[in-house]
Design a protein around this motif. Structure first.
Motif, PDB file in Angstrom:
ATOM      1  N   SER A 177      12.135 -39.644  -7.135  1.00  0.00           N
ATOM      2  CA  SER A 177      11.563 -40.762  -6.404  1.00  0.00           C
ATOM      3  C   SER A 177      11.718 -40.484  -4.914  1.00  0.00           C
ATOM      4  CB  SER A 177      12.239 -42.083  -6.778  1.00  0.00           C
ATOM      5  OG  SER A 177      13.634 -42.036  -6.517  1.00  0.00           O
ATOM      6  N   SER A 190      11.289 -42.167  -0.679  1.00  0.00           N
ATOM      7  CA  SER A 190      11.127 -43.310   0.225  1.00  0.00           C
ATOM      8  C   SER A 190      11.144 -42.805   1.662  1.00  0.00           C
ATOM      9  CB  SER A 190      12.228 -44.342   0.001  1.00  0.00           C
ATOM     10  OG  SER A 190      13.502 -43.791   0.281  1.00  0.00           O
ATOM     11  N   GLU A 203       8.179 -47.852   6.493  1.00  0.00           N
ATOM     12  CA  GLU A 203       6.968 -47.844   5.667  1.00  0.00           C
ATOM     13  C   GLU A 203       5.703 -47.686   6.494  1.00  0.00           C
ATOM     14  OE1 GLU A 203       6.532 -52.741   5.410  1.00  0.00           O
ATOM     15  OE2 GLU A 203       6.745 -51.541   3.588  1.00  0.00           O
ATOM     16  N   TRP A 232      -1.059 -40.542   1.104  1.00  0.00           N
ATOM     17  CA  TRP A 232       0.150 -40.656   0.300  1.00  0.00           C
ATOM     18  C   TRP A 232       1.022 -39.422   0.446  1.00  0.00           C
ATOM     19  CZ3 TRP A 232      -4.614 -39.352  -1.454  1.00  0.00           C
ATOM     20  CH2 TRP A 232      -4.731 -38.206  -2.253  1.00  0.00           C
ATOM     21  N   LEU A 288       3.933 -41.598  -3.109  1.00  0.00           N
ATOM     22  CA  LEU A 288       4.244 -42.810  -2.348  1.00  0.00           C
ATOM     23  C   LEU A 288       3.110 -43.094  -1.369  1.00  0.00           C
ATOM     24  CD1 LEU A 288       6.385 -44.989  -1.507  1.00  0.00           C
ATOM     25  CD2 LEU A 288       7.108 -43.351   0.261  1.00  0.00           C
TER      26      LEU A 288
END
Length: 263
Positions: free
Chosen positions: A19, A21, A25, A123, A140
């Motif tokens: 995953s 991050s 954002e 992304w 992401l």
């Protein structure tokens, strides 16, 4: 049952997972960002030879679906993907059963990355390279904000009475770039609404410079306007070039001066 778990991992069942991050954002064109990657082991120990990262985007373009032969060439206009940048974490390691590892890396967002305006057409993709097993992949969506110079350009037109009607990210008719992003603006108030129906803005980064290409479409109606539309006579093309360090104030002054000359 170890052999059975290994067989399942080869097709992705009980395999390692990954995953990702970002530290923020919202990401600006040309900015540097830190990426956090979390790797979790599956049902069996697995070797990870590399962690490959890439920033990708969608654009509309032509794809050849038939290259030639008796039926000739054929192509279709469709959504395509483009890799803006790629890098890897080359350190190899063995991920034990149910083990968790956390890693960090950094990257610089290329200047040509399309501004997203809330759409998920950009992304970040991360892939674990696992020999003899299905690679673990995650994606992401990334919200891309305009760089300071591009933001200054758009805000100047907005202050002068223009509104962004739409944006397109498409393969250009000419040039070596796979795509270009264009902003379609319409004048909704002020003096420019008397002469122009819309203006298309395209910003192209060139080393330490930014080129702003503008195409103004004149207002009109009737057959003469239609003829002008077909021949391009009712369109006016202008360009401005800015050093990337140019202040927002000087960008605004240059645009206002140009618009004042073509009213």
């Amino acid at each position: 049952m170890g052999w059975f778990k290994k067989a399942l991992a080869r097709v992705g069942v009980g395999n390692a997972s990954v995953s990702v991050s970002l530290d923020d954002e919202h990401v600006m064109q040309g900015a540097e960002r830190r990426v956090s990657i979390k790797v979790e082991g599956g049902g069996v120990p697995q070797s990870v030879t590399a962690i490959e990262c890439s920033l990708r985007c969608h654009y509309m373009g032509w794809e050849e679906i038939r290259t030639g032969g008796e039926q000739g060439k054929k192509r279709q206009w469709k959504k395509l993907s483009h890799t803006l940048c790629t890098w890897s974490l080359p350190d190899a390691f063995t991920l034990l059963e149910n083990e968790t590892r956390e890693l960090t890396t950094e990257f610089i967002v290329p200047d040509e990355t399309p501004v997203t305006f809330g759409t998920e057409n950009v992304w970040l993709a991360v892939r674990l390279d696992i020999p003899m097993a299905k690679d673990a992949v995650t994606e992401l969506p990334v919200a891309i904000l305009p760089s300071r110079p591009v933001d200054a350009m758009l805000k100047t037109f907005e202050r002068l009475g223009f509104r962004i009607e739409k944006e397109t990210t498409e393969q250009p008719k000419r040039g070596r770039r796979p795509f270009e992003q264009a902003f379609m603006l319409v004048p909704i108030q002020g003096p420019y609404s008397d002469n122009w129906s819309r203006v298309s803005l395209t910003v192209t980064p060139e080393q330490d410079m930014l080129e702003l290409a503008m195409q103004f479409s004149a207002k009109g109606e009737g057959l003469s306007h239609l003829a002008g539309h077909l021949t391009g006579a009712n369109k006016l093309d202008r360009t401005l070039q800015f050093d990337k360090s140019t202040s927002s104030e000087n960008i605004a002054l240059a645009i206002e001066e140009l618009l004042g000359k073509i009213m």
